[in-house]
Design a protein around this motif. Sequence first.
Motif, PDB file in Angstrom:
ATOM      1  N   VAL A  96      -3.919   3.381   0.277  1.00  0.00           N
ATOM      2  CA  VAL A  96      -2.389   2.644   0.310  1.00  0.00           C
ATOM      3  C   VAL A  96      -2.271   1.533   1.115  1.00  0.00           C
ATOM      4  O   VAL A  96      -1.779   0.774   1.041  1.00  0.00           O
ATOM      5  CB  VAL A  96      -1.609   4.252   0.712  1.00  0.00           C
ATOM      6  CG1 VAL A  96      -0.227   3.704   1.086  1.00  0.00           C
ATOM      7  CG2 VAL A  96      -1.559   5.100  -0.445  1.00  0.00           C
ATOM      8  N   ASP A  97      -3.171   1.661   2.284  1.00  0.00           N
ATOM      9  CA  ASP A  97      -2.978   0.758   3.385  1.00  0.00           C
ATOM     10  C   ASP A  97      -3.446  -0.605   2.922  1.00  0.00           C
ATOM     11  O   ASP A  97      -3.213  -2.006   3.161  1.00  0.00           O
ATOM     12  CB  ASP A  97      -3.821   1.004   4.530  1.00  0.00           C
ATOM     13  CG  ASP A  97      -3.067   2.193   5.374  1.00  0.00           C
ATOM     14  OD1 ASP A  97      -1.906   2.435   5.240  1.00  0.00           O
ATOM     15  OD2 ASP A  97      -3.676   2.691   6.104  1.00  0.00           O
ATOM     16  N   ALA A  98      -4.529  -0.569   1.902  1.00  0.00           N
ATOM     17  CA  ALA A  98      -5.433  -1.751   1.463  1.00  0.00           C
ATOM     18  C   ALA A  98      -4.517  -2.500   0.478  1.00  0.00           C
ATOM     19  O   ALA A  98      -4.336  -3.736   0.533  1.00  0.00           O
ATOM     20  CB  ALA A  98      -6.806  -1.513   0.960  1.00  0.00           C
ATOM     21  N   VAL A  99      -3.881  -1.619  -0.493  1.00  0.00           N
ATOM     22  CA  VAL A  99      -3.000  -2.260  -1.468  1.00  0.00           C
ATOM     23  C   VAL A  99      -1.784  -2.944  -0.670  1.00  0.00           C
ATOM     24  O   VAL A  99      -1.474  -3.837  -1.273  1.00  0.00           O
ATOM     25  CB  VAL A  99      -2.573  -1.094  -2.480  1.00  0.00           C
ATOM     26  CG1 VAL A  99      -1.468  -1.716  -3.444  1.00  0.00           C
ATOM     27  CG2 VAL A  99      -3.712  -0.655  -3.207  1.00  0.00           C
ATOM     28  N   ALA A 100      -1.140  -2.142   0.242  1.00  0.00           N
ATOM     29  CA  ALA A 100      -0.129  -2.757   1.193  1.00  0.00           C
ATOM     30  C   ALA A 100      -0.476  -4.136   1.619  1.00  0.00           C
ATOM     31  O   ALA A 100       0.107  -5.068   1.709  1.00  0.00           O
ATOM     32  CB  ALA A 100       0.320  -1.789   2.069  1.00  0.00           C
ATOM     33  N   ARG A 101      -2.023  -4.253   1.979  1.00  0.00           N
ATOM     34  CA  ARG A 101      -2.397  -5.506   2.749  1.00  0.00           C
ATOM     35  C   ARG A 101      -2.368  -6.611   1.742  1.00  0.00           C
ATOM     36  O   ARG A 101      -1.972  -7.736   1.947  1.00  0.00           O
ATOM     37  CB  ARG A 101      -3.679  -5.282   3.508  1.00  0.00           C
ATOM     38  CG  ARG A 101      -4.455  -6.168   3.983  1.00  0.00           C
ATOM     39  CD  ARG A 101      -5.721  -5.975   4.679  1.00  0.00           C
ATOM     40  NE  ARG A 101      -6.507  -7.042   5.078  1.00  0.00           N
ATOM     41  CZ  ARG A 101      -7.706  -7.037   5.422  1.00  0.00           C
ATOM     42  NH1 ARG A 101      -8.609  -5.946   5.161  1.00  0.00           N
ATOM     43  NH2 ARG A 101      -8.459  -8.215   5.538  1.00  0.00           N
ATOM     44  N   VAL A 102      -3.029  -6.374   0.426  1.00  0.00           N
ATOM     45  CA  VAL A 102      -3.019  -7.356  -0.574  1.00  0.00           C
ATOM     46  C   VAL A 102      -1.311  -7.715  -0.863  1.00  0.00           C
ATOM     47  O   VAL A 102      -1.018  -8.827  -0.949  1.00  0.00           O
ATOM     48  CB  VAL A 102      -3.517  -6.796  -1.570  1.00  0.00           C
ATOM     49  CG1 VAL A 102      -3.466  -7.730  -3.118  1.00  0.00           C
ATOM     50  CG2 VAL A 102      -5.170  -6.585  -1.557  1.00  0.00           C
ATOM     51  N   TYR A 103      -0.708  -6.863  -1.285  1.00  0.00           N
ATOM     52  CA  TYR A 103       0.690  -7.194  -1.401  1.00  0.00           C
ATOM     53  C   TYR A 103       1.398  -7.717  -0.410  1.00  0.00           C
ATOM     54  O   TYR A 103       2.023  -8.850  -0.633  1.00  0.00           O
ATOM     55  CB  TYR A 103       1.641  -5.745  -1.747  1.00  0.00           C
ATOM     56  CG  TYR A 103       2.645  -6.148  -2.465  1.00  0.00           C
ATOM     57  CD1 TYR A 103       2.797  -6.137  -3.962  1.00  0.00           C
ATOM     58  CD2 TYR A 103       3.923  -6.402  -2.009  1.00  0.00           C
ATOM     59  CE1 TYR A 103       3.874  -6.209  -4.730  1.00  0.00           C
ATOM     60  CE2 TYR A 103       4.816  -6.827  -2.743  1.00  0.00           C
ATOM     61  CZ  TYR A 103       4.807  -6.688  -4.361  1.00  0.00           C
ATOM     62  OH  TYR A 103       5.915  -7.155  -4.812  1.00  0.00           O
ATOM     63  N   ALA A 104       1.394  -7.468   0.787  1.00  0.00           N
ATOM     64  CA  ALA A 104       1.847  -8.344   1.925  1.00  0.00           C
ATOM     65  C   ALA A 104       1.251  -9.818   2.076  1.00  0.00           C
ATOM     66  O   ALA A 104       2.072 -10.703   2.172  1.00  0.00           O
ATOM     67  CB  ALA A 104       1.512  -7.807   3.335  1.00  0.00           C
ATOM     68  N   TRP A 105       0.245  -9.974   1.711  1.00  0.00           N
ATOM     69  CA  TRP A 105      -0.295 -11.417   1.473  1.00  0.00           C
ATOM     70  C   TRP A 105       0.077 -11.892   0.263  1.00  0.00           C
ATOM     71  O   TRP A 105       0.695 -13.194   0.565  1.00  0.00           O
ATOM     72  CB  TRP A 105      -2.017 -11.433   1.140  1.00  0.00           C
ATOM     73  CG  TRP A 105      -2.500 -12.682   0.957  1.00  0.00           C
ATOM     74  CD1 TRP A 105      -2.782 -13.551   1.880  1.00  0.00           C
ATOM     75  CD2 TRP A 105      -2.905 -13.112  -0.132  1.00  0.00           C
ATOM     76  NE1 TRP A 105      -3.360 -14.776   0.995  1.00  0.00           N
ATOM     77  CE2 TRP A 105      -3.226 -14.445  -0.380  1.00  0.00           C
ATOM     78  CE3 TRP A 105      -3.032 -12.416  -1.551  1.00  0.00           C
ATOM     79  CZ2 TRP A 105      -3.728 -15.190  -1.286  1.00  0.00           C
ATOM     80  CZ3 TRP A 105      -3.465 -13.113  -2.688  1.00  0.00           C
ATOM     81  CH2 TRP A 105      -3.792 -14.502  -2.467  1.00  0.00           C
ATOM     82  N   GLY A 106       0.202 -11.166  -0.698  1.00  0.00           N
ATOM     83  CA  GLY A 106       1.157 -11.955  -1.980  1.00  0.00           C
ATOM     84  C   GLY A 106       2.567 -12.307  -1.813  1.00  0.00           C
ATOM     85  O   GLY A 106       3.115 -13.413  -2.325  1.00  0.00           O
ATOM     86  N   ALA A 107       3.153 -11.557  -0.915  1.00  0.00           N
ATOM     87  CA  ALA A 107       4.721 -11.506  -0.615  1.00  0.00           C
ATOM     88  C   ALA A 107       4.631 -12.945   0.306  1.00  0.00           C
ATOM     89  O   ALA A 107       5.606 -13.599   0.204  1.00  0.00           O
ATOM     90  CB  ALA A 107       5.127 -10.264   0.025  1.00  0.00           C
ATOM     91  N   ARG A 108       3.845 -13.087   1.031  1.00  0.00           N
ATOM     92  CA  ARG A 108       4.091 -14.068   2.174  1.00  0.00           C
ATOM     93  C   ARG A 108       3.575 -15.389   1.479  1.00  0.00           C
ATOM     94  O   ARG A 108       4.302 -16.720   1.601  1.00  0.00           O
ATOM     95  CB  ARG A 108       2.972 -13.953   3.354  1.00  0.00           C
ATOM     96  CG  ARG A 108       3.106 -14.872   4.295  1.00  0.00           C
ATOM     97  CD  ARG A 108       2.138 -14.491   5.448  1.00  0.00           C
ATOM     98  NE  ARG A 108       0.822 -14.251   5.259  1.00  0.00           N
ATOM     99  CZ  ARG A 108       0.366 -13.307   5.091  1.00  0.00           C
ATOM    100  NH1 ARG A 108       0.947 -11.960   5.405  1.00  0.00           N
ATOM    101  NH2 ARG A 108      -1.155 -13.047   4.778  1.00  0.00           N
ATOM    102  N   GLU A 109       2.287 -15.113   0.753  1.00  0.00           N
ATOM    103  CA  GLU A 109       1.931 -16.511   0.043  1.00  0.00           C
ATOM    104  C   GLU A 109       2.459 -17.057  -1.276  1.00  0.00           C
ATOM    105  O   GLU A 109       2.464 -18.230  -1.651  1.00  0.00           O
ATOM    106  CB  GLU A 109       0.445 -16.525   0.003  1.00  0.00           C
ATOM    107  CG  GLU A 109      -0.403 -16.279   1.187  1.00  0.00           C
ATOM    108  CD  GLU A 109      -0.193 -17.603   2.245  1.00  0.00           C
ATOM    109  OE1 GLU A 109      -0.170 -18.702   1.578  1.00  0.00           O
ATOM    110  OE2 GLU A 109      -0.033 -17.285   3.074  1.00  0.00           O
ATOM    111  N   HIS A 110       2.812 -16.069  -2.195  1.00  0.00           N
ATOM    112  CA  HIS A 110       3.490 -16.243  -3.270  1.00  0.00           C
ATOM    113  C   HIS A 110       4.763 -15.592  -3.879  1.00  0.00           C
ATOM    114  O   HIS A 110       5.158 -15.713  -4.951  1.00  0.00           O
ATOM    115  CB  HIS A 110       2.288 -15.565  -4.514  1.00  0.00           C
ATOM    116  CG  HIS A 110       0.995 -16.178  -4.043  1.00  0.00           C
ATOM    117  ND1 HIS A 110       0.690 -17.479  -4.434  1.00  0.00           N
ATOM    118  CD2 HIS A 110      -0.189 -15.510  -3.405  1.00  0.00           C
ATOM    119  CE1 HIS A 110      -0.662 -17.710  -4.086  1.00  0.00           C
ATOM    120  NE2 HIS A 110      -1.070 -16.480  -3.463  1.00  0.00           N
TER     121      HIS A 110
END
Length: 204
Positions: A138-152
């Motif tokens: 859950v934490d790892a998927v959130a980490r990927v999503y947070a990056w996508g939210a910020r960058e894309h």
Amino acid sequence: MSAIVLRWEGQPARQAPEAPEMRAVQQPRGAAAPSASPPPGWMPGIARRPIGANVSRGGRQGQRGLILHVQEGEGSLFERFSDRATKSSAHFWVSQAGEIEQYVSVHDRAWTQRAGNVEWVSIETSGFVGKPLTTAQVDAVARVYAWGAREHGWPLEVTDSPMGRGLGTHAMGGSAWGGHACPGTIRARQREAVMSRVRQSQQT
């Protein structure tokens, strides 16, 4: 310790220990590339393992968000996605311990959810449809999503529509996306927990 042979004219050869800075480093096939400053479309701070098959360069028509998948198995998918016979791939993979590997730039199309490949990024999660994501996942998927939210620009929301934006599932695409029930009800319901982690990370 390995050694190198040093020779001087008029003197016999002798051996000396190889200096640490001279030692060649042998990288295993598919070894994760350094990701401190990755190319565009690659997430920093994770294992970057680009595959040479089962991917279409370019052709993305948007960044609607991230699609959650279940592996129905365990272990890195690098070898499987590198096999041309597999004819499938994903942008990211997350182990049950929370390790993240990226195989495809988010500017390219992974072969994951058919018609959904042109606008969505995909993430495979180790495990099985009848079992939930681990806390580390859950934490790892959130980490990927947070990056996508910020960058894309991925929005901080869950969606169940192929025409929506946010964190979706493979199943929401219906027959146009292959007609799969992936990742199953249990993991689909954990998307709110993932999004909660993303929001928390942005408040710190």
